[in-house]
Design a protein around this motif. Structure first.
Motif, PDB file in Angstrom:
ATOM      1  N   SER A  88      39.811  -8.774  32.171  1.00  0.00           N
ATOM      2  CA  SER A  88      39.061  -8.090  31.120  1.00  0.00           C
ATOM      3  C   SER A  88      37.581  -8.466  31.183  1.00  0.00           C
ATOM      4  O   SER A  88      36.914  -8.209  32.180  1.00  0.00           O
ATOM      5  N   MET A  89      37.029  -9.107  30.155  1.00  0.00           N
ATOM      6  CA  MET A  89      35.648  -9.564  30.225  1.00  0.00           C
ATOM      7  C   MET A  89      35.468 -10.550  31.370  1.00  0.00           C
ATOM      8  O   MET A  89      34.447 -10.543  32.066  1.00  0.00           O
ATOM      9  N   GLY A  90      36.467 -11.414  31.574  1.00  0.00           N
ATOM     10  CA  GLY A  90      36.410 -12.346  32.700  1.00  0.00           C
ATOM     11  C   GLY A  90      36.408 -11.629  34.034  1.00  0.00           C
ATOM     12  O   GLY A  90      35.821 -12.117  35.016  1.00  0.00           O
ATOM     13  N   ALA A  91      37.046 -10.452  34.088  1.00  0.00           N
ATOM     14  CA  ALA A  91      37.042  -9.658  35.317  1.00  0.00           C
ATOM     15  C   ALA A  91      35.643  -9.130  35.612  1.00  0.00           C
ATOM     16  O   ALA A  91      35.217  -9.069  36.772  1.00  0.00           O
ATOM     17  N   ARG A  92      34.929  -8.754  34.572  1.00  0.00           N
ATOM     18  CA  ARG A  92      33.544  -8.336  34.785  1.00  0.00           C
ATOM     19  C   ARG A  92      32.676  -9.534  35.186  1.00  0.00           C
ATOM     20  O   ARG A  92      31.770  -9.406  36.021  1.00  0.00           O
ATOM     21  N   GLY A 132      36.065  -4.929  32.073  1.00  0.00           N
ATOM     22  CA  GLY A 132      35.331  -4.173  31.066  1.00  0.00           C
ATOM     23  C   GLY A 132      33.933  -3.837  31.562  1.00  0.00           C
ATOM     24  O   GLY A 132      33.449  -4.409  32.536  1.00  0.00           O
ATOM     25  N   GLY A 133      33.282  -2.902  30.880  1.00  0.00           N
ATOM     26  CA  GLY A 133      31.891  -2.602  31.180  1.00  0.00           C
ATOM     27  C   GLY A 133      31.652  -1.364  32.005  1.00  0.00           C
ATOM     28  O   GLY A 133      30.513  -1.071  32.365  1.00  0.00           O
ATOM     29  N   PHE A 134      32.707  -0.591  32.289  1.00  0.00           N
ATOM     30  CA  PHE A 134      32.532   0.614  33.104  1.00  0.00           C
ATOM     31  C   PHE A 134      32.835   1.871  32.297  1.00  0.00           C
ATOM     32  O   PHE A 134      33.239   2.892  32.830  1.00  0.00           O
ATOM     33  N   GLN A 157      26.431  -3.176  33.626  1.00  0.00           N
ATOM     34  CA  GLN A 157      26.707  -3.920  34.847  1.00  0.00           C
ATOM     35  C   GLN A 157      25.884  -3.373  36.004  1.00  0.00           C
ATOM     36  O   GLN A 157      25.900  -2.174  36.278  1.00  0.00           O
ATOM     37  N   GLN A 158      25.143  -4.261  36.690  1.00  0.00           N
ATOM     38  CA  GLN A 158      24.380  -3.856  37.861  1.00  0.00           C
ATOM     39  C   GLN A 158      25.318  -3.632  39.044  1.00  0.00           C
ATOM     40  O   GLN A 158      26.394  -4.234  39.134  1.00  0.00           O
ATOM     41  N   LEU A 186      34.056   4.547  38.302  1.00  0.00           N
ATOM     42  CA  LEU A 186      32.703   3.992  38.196  1.00  0.00           C
ATOM     43  C   LEU A 186      32.665   2.567  38.739  1.00  0.00           C
ATOM     44  O   LEU A 186      31.680   2.165  39.377  1.00  0.00           O
ATOM     45  N   ALA A 187      33.726   1.798  38.499  1.00  0.00           N
ATOM     46  CA  ALA A 187      33.770   0.432  39.019  1.00  0.00           C
ATOM     47  C   ALA A 187      33.657   0.420  40.537  1.00  0.00           C
ATOM     48  O   ALA A 187      32.916  -0.385  41.115  1.00  0.00           O
TER      49      ALA A 187
END
Length: 308
Positions: free
Chosen positions: A85-89, A110-112, A194-195, A224-225
């Motif tokens: 999740s957040m740790g994956a990002r 997360g973040g995509f 996320q860059q 998107l990821a």
């Protein structure tokens, strides 16, 4: 910054990074199997578990800095890393920076999200956490019951009734008691995006795993990821929600060990994983919403009964 952590097993080190509101115990379902082959280092991120919050901003950027500092301090730069999740990002960001981690497995990052997916993520998780906080007095009974888990966890699990009761109770407890949760949730949804890591910039193995029934980070976001991390390989988990380590712990363990072995994923393991279009969730959104409403009604009834 020194993070609280546990270390188990022997072999090449392997870092485990939990998601928002979790702790190192978020990996309880797979940590022993991983430690049978690897030297596992599982951390509590700032403001989570037994690690105090950062003095200033709590965000992906500052957490990545804190993890880099921790790895430097413990002579673990270049460690293979797994995030959820957040740790994956976070582990994707560390891979993008270069020189911090080795092989990476990113589970349902997360973040995509884009467009309407942003308020969907923010409000659905925000409401869920408020509900979890309100239900803390009766959470042991809810998490310990098959019916309670079925009503409590459909947003996070494709098979909520099958989630380990102690794991569910622990996760709901840390969700409710993470002091930086609201700040992080807002920054994840509305903060810095996320860059990207240009193709060829990541030489170590990189696998993004995604549950086909993820209702937090929707499976369509995998497109998107991969666009931002074109060096990654995509792996779909069938019959799996937001946490593969909950719904498919044995498969998640095999994927992690295979992806971080230095030999890459066997072709048979990665068969049919190239498609970007996931299968449709088996439980419709209306059922998830209905479950949450039913849980709220049940929680109110239980609280009223407790007072009586």
């Amino acid at each position: 910054m020194d993070l609280n952590y546990i270390r188990r097993g022997a072999g090449r080190p392997l870092l485990l990074v939990h998601g928002i509101g979790g702790s190192w115990r978020s990996w309880n379902t797979v940590i022993d199997a991983l430690a049978a082959e690897r030297d596992v280092v599982a951390v509590d991120l700032p403001g989570h578990g037994e690690t105090p919050p950062l003095a200033g901003e709590n965000s992906i950027r500052t957490f990545a800095d804190a993890l880099t500092s921790f790895l430097t301090q413990h002579n673990l730069l270049g460690i293979d890393a797994v995030g959820s999740s957040m740790g994956a990002r976070l582990v994707l960001e560390l891979a993008r920076r270069g020189g911090v981690v080795g092989a990476v497995v990113s589970l349902d990052p997360g973040g995509f999200w884009q467009g309407w997916e942003i308020p969907f993520f923010y409000h659905s998780v925000s409401v869920s956490v408020k509900l979890v906080k309100a239900l803390q007095p009766v959470m042991p009974a809810l998490a310990g019951s098959v019916v309670g888990r079925t009503l409590l966890l459909p947003q996070f699990s494709a098979r909520p009734w099958a989630v380990d009761a102690r794991q569910a109770q622990e996760e709901m407890r840390t969700f409710a008691n993470t002091p930086v949760f609201d700040e992080l949730l807002d920054r994840l949804a509305h903060g810095e995006k996320q860059q990207a890591a240009p193709k060829g910039s990541i030489s170590e193995p990189l696998v993004i795993g995604w549950g086909r029934q993820d209702r937090v980070c929707l499976p369509s976001q995998a497109k998107l990821a991969l666009a931002k991390f074109p060096d990654a390989r995509l792996y779909w988990f069938d019959n799996c929600g937001h946490f593969p380590q909950w719904d498919q712990p044995e498969e998640a363990t095999r994927l992690i060990l295979a992806a971080t072995s230095g030999h890459g994923l066997p072709e048979a393991f990665a068969a049919d994983q190239r498609q970007l279009q996931p299968s449709q969730p088996k439980v419709p959104t209306a059922a998830v919403v209905g479950g949450i409403l039913a849980l709220l009604a049940g929680g109110v009834w239980l609280l009223a009964s407790r007072r009586r």
